[in-house]
Design a protein around this motif. Sequence first.
Motif, PDB file in Angstrom:
ATOM      1  N   LEU A 239       0.832  -1.210   0.000  1.00 21.78           N
ATOM      2  CA  LEU A 239       0.000   0.000   0.000  1.00 21.78           C
ATOM      3  C   LEU A 239       0.861   1.252   0.000  1.00 21.78           C
ATOM      4  CD1 LEU A 239      -2.771   1.364   0.241  1.00 21.78           C
ATOM      5  CD2 LEU A 239      -2.587   1.127   2.723  1.00 21.78           C
ATOM      6  N   LEU A 240       1.895   1.283   0.836  1.00 23.15           N
ATOM      7  CA  LEU A 240       2.786   2.438   0.889  1.00 23.15           C
ATOM      8  C   LEU A 240       3.496   2.647  -0.443  1.00 23.15           C
ATOM      9  CD1 LEU A 240       4.268   4.687   2.419  1.00 23.15           C
ATOM     10  CD2 LEU A 240       5.897   2.957   3.217  1.00 23.15           C
ATOM     11  N   ALA A 241       4.014   1.560  -1.020  1.00 22.58           N
ATOM     12  CA  ALA A 241       4.740   1.669  -2.280  1.00 22.58           C
ATOM     13  C   ALA A 241       3.814   2.080  -3.423  1.00 22.58           C
ATOM     14  CB  ALA A 241       5.422   0.342  -2.602  1.00 22.58           C
ATOM     15  N   SER A 242       2.614   1.518  -3.484  1.00 22.48           N
ATOM     16  CA  SER A 242       1.671   1.853  -4.548  1.00 22.48           C
ATOM     17  C   SER A 242       1.202   3.294  -4.444  1.00 22.48           C
ATOM     18  CB  SER A 242       0.478   0.901  -4.507  1.00 22.48           C
ATOM     19  OG  SER A 242       0.883  -0.425  -4.720  1.00 22.48           O
ATOM     20  N   THR A 243       0.960   3.752  -3.222  1.00 17.91           N
ATOM     21  CA  THR A 243       0.538   5.142  -3.035  1.00 17.91           C
ATOM     22  C   THR A 243       1.638   6.112  -3.446  1.00 17.91           C
ATOM     23  OG1 THR A 243      -0.880   4.469  -1.194  1.00 17.91           O
ATOM     24  CG2 THR A 243      -0.319   6.807  -1.355  1.00 17.91           C
ATOM     25  N   ALA A 244       2.868   5.829  -3.018  1.00 18.94           N
ATOM     26  CA  ALA A 244       3.981   6.709  -3.392  1.00 18.94           C
ATOM     27  C   ALA A 244       4.218   6.692  -4.896  1.00 18.94           C
ATOM     28  CB  ALA A 244       5.247   6.270  -2.645  1.00 18.94           C
ATOM     29  N   ALA A 245       4.118   5.510  -5.511  1.00 19.39           N
ATOM     30  CA  ALA A 245       4.310   5.425  -6.956  1.00 19.39           C
ATOM     31  C   ALA A 245       3.200   6.148  -7.710  1.00 19.39           C
ATOM     32  CB  ALA A 245       4.379   3.961  -7.386  1.00 19.39           C
ATOM     33  N   THR A 246       1.966   6.071  -7.209  1.00 17.02           N
ATOM     34  CA  THR A 246       0.855   6.764  -7.862  1.00 17.02           C
ATOM     35  C   THR A 246       1.026   8.273  -7.791  1.00 17.02           C
ATOM     36  OG1 THR A 246      -0.635   4.928  -7.332  1.00 17.02           O
ATOM     37  CG2 THR A 246      -1.645   7.056  -7.851  1.00 17.02           C
ATOM     38  N   ILE A 247       1.459   8.776  -6.652  1.00 15.03           N
ATOM     39  CA  ILE A 247       1.699  10.215  -6.517  1.00 15.03           C
ATOM     40  C   ILE A 247       2.812  10.663  -7.460  1.00 15.03           C
ATOM     41  CG2 ILE A 247       2.460  12.024  -4.926  1.00 15.03           C
ATOM     42  CD1 ILE A 247       1.132  10.447  -2.676  1.00 15.03           C
ATOM     43  N   ALA A 248       3.894   9.867  -7.513  1.00 18.73           N
ATOM     44  CA  ALA A 248       5.003  10.223  -8.404  1.00 18.73           C
ATOM     45  C   ALA A 248       4.575  10.164  -9.873  1.00 18.73           C
ATOM     46  CB  ALA A 248       6.175   9.286  -8.154  1.00 18.73           C
ATOM     47  N   ALA A 249       3.727   9.189 -10.211  1.00 18.18           N
ATOM     48  CA  ALA A 249       3.299   9.049 -11.606  1.00 18.18           C
ATOM     49  C   ALA A 249       2.381  10.188 -12.031  1.00 18.18           C
ATOM     50  CB  ALA A 249       2.606   7.705 -11.795  1.00 18.18           C
ATOM     51  N   THR A 250       1.427  10.534 -11.177  1.00 15.50           N
ATOM     52  CA  THR A 250       0.509  11.615 -11.532  1.00 15.50           C
ATOM     53  C   THR A 250       1.218  12.972 -11.590  1.00 15.50           C
ATOM     54  OG1 THR A 250      -0.125  11.722  -9.189  1.00 15.50           O
ATOM     55  CG2 THR A 250      -1.541  10.454 -10.673  1.00 15.50           C
ATOM     56  N   ASP A 251       2.299  13.105 -10.834  1.00 16.43           N
ATOM     57  CA  ASP A 251       3.107  14.331 -10.908  1.00 16.43           C
ATOM     58  C   ASP A 251       4.210  14.228 -11.952  1.00 16.43           C
ATOM     59  OD1 ASP A 251       1.611  15.444  -8.886  1.00 16.43           O
ATOM     60  OD2 ASP A 251       3.000  14.865  -7.300  1.00 16.43           O
ATOM     61  N   GLN A 252       4.362  13.033 -12.558  1.00 15.59           N
ATOM     62  CA  GLN A 252       5.398  12.753 -13.555  1.00 15.59           C
ATOM     63  C   GLN A 252       6.788  13.093 -13.005  1.00 15.59           C
ATOM     64  OE1 GLN A 252       4.091  14.645 -17.288  1.00 15.59           O
ATOM     65  NE2 GLN A 252       3.413  12.607 -17.955  1.00 15.59           N
ATOM     66  N   ASN A 253       7.072  12.527 -11.852  1.00 20.19           N
ATOM     67  CA  ASN A 253       8.380  12.675 -11.222  1.00 20.19           C
ATOM     68  C   ASN A 253       9.093  11.329 -11.194  1.00 20.19           C
ATOM     69  OD1 ASN A 253       8.126  15.432 -10.658  1.00 20.19           O
ATOM     70  ND2 ASN A 253       7.029  15.027  -8.744  1.00 20.19           N
ATOM     71  N   GLY A 254      10.392  11.368 -10.908  1.00 18.24           N
ATOM     72  CA  GLY A 254      11.165  10.151 -10.738  1.00 18.24           C
ATOM     73  C   GLY A 254      11.195   9.304 -11.995  1.00 18.24           C
ATOM     74  N   PRO A 255      10.936   8.007 -11.887  1.00 18.26           N
ATOM     75  CA  PRO A 255      10.986   7.123 -13.058  1.00 18.26           C
ATOM     76  C   PRO A 255       9.878   7.377 -14.065  1.00 18.26           C
ATOM     77  CG  PRO A 255      10.184   5.941 -11.130  1.00 18.26           C
ATOM     78  CD  PRO A 255      10.647   7.274 -10.641  1.00 18.26           C
ATOM     79  N   PHE A 256       8.889   8.206 -13.737  1.00 19.69           N
ATOM     80  CA  PHE A 256       7.788   8.499 -14.647  1.00 19.69           C
ATOM     81  C   PHE A 256       7.977   9.827 -15.377  1.00 19.69           C
ATOM     82  CE2 PHE A 256       6.277   6.063 -10.995  1.00 19.69           C
ATOM     83  CZ  PHE A 256       5.731   4.958 -11.613  1.00 19.69           C
ATOM     84  N   GLU A 257       9.131  10.436 -15.211  1.00 13.84           N
ATOM     85  CA  GLU A 257       9.398  11.721 -15.844  1.00 13.84           C
ATOM     86  C   GLU A 257       9.662  11.529 -17.331  1.00 13.84           C
ATOM     87  OE1 GLU A 257      12.243  15.653 -15.007  1.00 13.84           O
ATOM     88  OE2 GLU A 257      12.604  13.732 -14.018  1.00 13.84           O
ATOM     89  N   ARG A 258       9.214  12.495 -18.114  1.00 13.83           N
ATOM     90  CA  ARG A 258       9.406  12.513 -19.568  1.00 13.83           C
ATOM     91  C   ARG A 258       8.774  11.301 -20.266  1.00 13.83           C
ATOM     92  NH1 ARG A 258      14.361  14.208 -17.625  1.00 13.83           N
ATOM     93  NH2 ARG A 258      15.236  12.117 -17.917  1.00 13.83           N
ATOM     94  N   LEU A 259       7.705  10.790 -19.706  1.00 12.80           N
ATOM     95  CA  LEU A 259       6.951   9.712 -20.338  1.00 12.80           C
ATOM     96  C   LEU A 259       5.601  10.232 -20.811  1.00 12.80           C
ATOM     97  CD1 LEU A 259       7.563   6.728 -17.860  1.00 12.80           C
ATOM     98  CD2 LEU A 259       8.806   7.233 -19.970  1.00 12.80           C
ATOM     99  N   SER A 260       5.063   9.601 -21.841  1.00 13.63           N
ATOM    100  CA  SER A 260       3.723   9.969 -22.292  1.00 13.63           C
ATOM    101  C   SER A 260       2.686   9.461 -21.296  1.00 13.63           C
ATOM    102  CB  SER A 260       3.460   9.386 -23.682  1.00 13.63           C
ATOM    103  OG  SER A 260       3.435   7.973 -23.618  1.00 13.63           O
ATOM    104  N   HIS A 261       1.448   9.910 -21.470  1.00 15.66           N
ATOM    105  CA  HIS A 261       0.387   9.496 -20.545  1.00 15.66           C
ATOM    106  C   HIS A 261       0.176   7.987 -20.597  1.00 15.66           C
ATOM    107  CE1 HIS A 261      -0.678  13.518 -19.364  1.00 15.66           C
ATOM    108  NE2 HIS A 261      -0.864  13.894 -20.626  1.00 15.66           N
ATOM    109  N   MET A 262       0.235   7.407 -21.785  1.00 15.56           N
ATOM    110  CA  MET A 262       0.052   5.965 -21.906  1.00 15.56           C
ATOM    111  C   MET A 262       1.213   5.210 -21.274  1.00 15.56           C
ATOM    112  SD  MET A 262      -2.820   5.143 -23.229  1.00 15.56           S
ATOM    113  CE  MET A 262      -2.441   3.442 -23.589  1.00 15.56           C
TER     114      MET A 262
END
Length: 331
Positions: A239-262
């Motif tokens: 739960l902690l990891a999924s929540t942190a990853a979701t926040i990072a993804a919706t903000d497009q930070n960390g490993p989700f930076e410079r990625l398209s929405h898909m």
Amino acid sequence: MVGIQELRRPALFAVQTLAVAACYFAAGRLGLVRQLVVQGAVVTPIWPPTGVAVACLLIFGLRSLLGITLGVLFVIMSITTLQPAVLGTLAGNTAAPVCAYLMLRRVGFRTDLSRLRDGVALVFLGALASMLISATAGAGLLVLLDKLDASRFWPVWLAWWVGDAMGVLIVTPLLLLLHTARLPPRVARWKEASGLALIACGLVPLATYSGLSLLFLVYPLLILAALRFQLAGSILCALLASTAATIAATDQNGPFERLSHMEVMFKLQAFNGSMALTALLLSAVITEQRNTRRSVEKACQDLVEVLEHLTAGDSPRSPPPRDAEGLRHQQ
């Protein structure tokens, strides 16, 4: 006395219905905090209300159905105006948890998740299979209302389906665990849990916000939590990891930076899904093995006690006293 009991039952049902509806609505508002845009449609990476609905059905039975329906209605009314077309979404979001409950009950699902078959059933029947209903109803309704182009149906459907399934995989085990939770008696367990929590609070943000793509660092922590605390440790870590990853993804930070929405959606859902699957199945395997070992140890102890009783019963009698033996010969 009979009259009081008759009055208590409707009152208890009303309170329970309102409580279920309130929990569903609160989970829905929480899920709407973080959203992703997929093919022009807004979806949630994790939809907690589905997990709340399945957990309430498993705990209270079908009498919680009215509360779930009211909760779905309240969430829809908080997003849009009440229209006849909303009935399709209402029916889909209500039917999916009910289908999950009926299928899980059919296969003899245990809410303590102490067997591997329970974890597998929750994954494939409670989450993946049942949530096809809500995803198909929701995405199909958007196409019918011309709010979504037919060529974009499958990406939106996939995001909807995975989001609903993630709600079941993460939220339902947590609520079932809280329903039967017992505080650990030993202080040493509290110290170990606190140390593990501190490590998680330091490692998870590093893995989900680092631009070096360090998401894999969460898995050793998840395995350790499952080994030491079974479902309680693994599901909280997931739960902690999924929540942190979701926040990072919706903000497009960390490993989700410079990625398209898909790309963000696929990477996030792959990580969240693998975390939830690992947490559920690994903890179920460990719990089942521990229960089997305890059963074997108990059977061995019972066998030892039986053998001791048999040995004591077959031992030769002690010889009679000499005086008594001499008196018998004289007679």
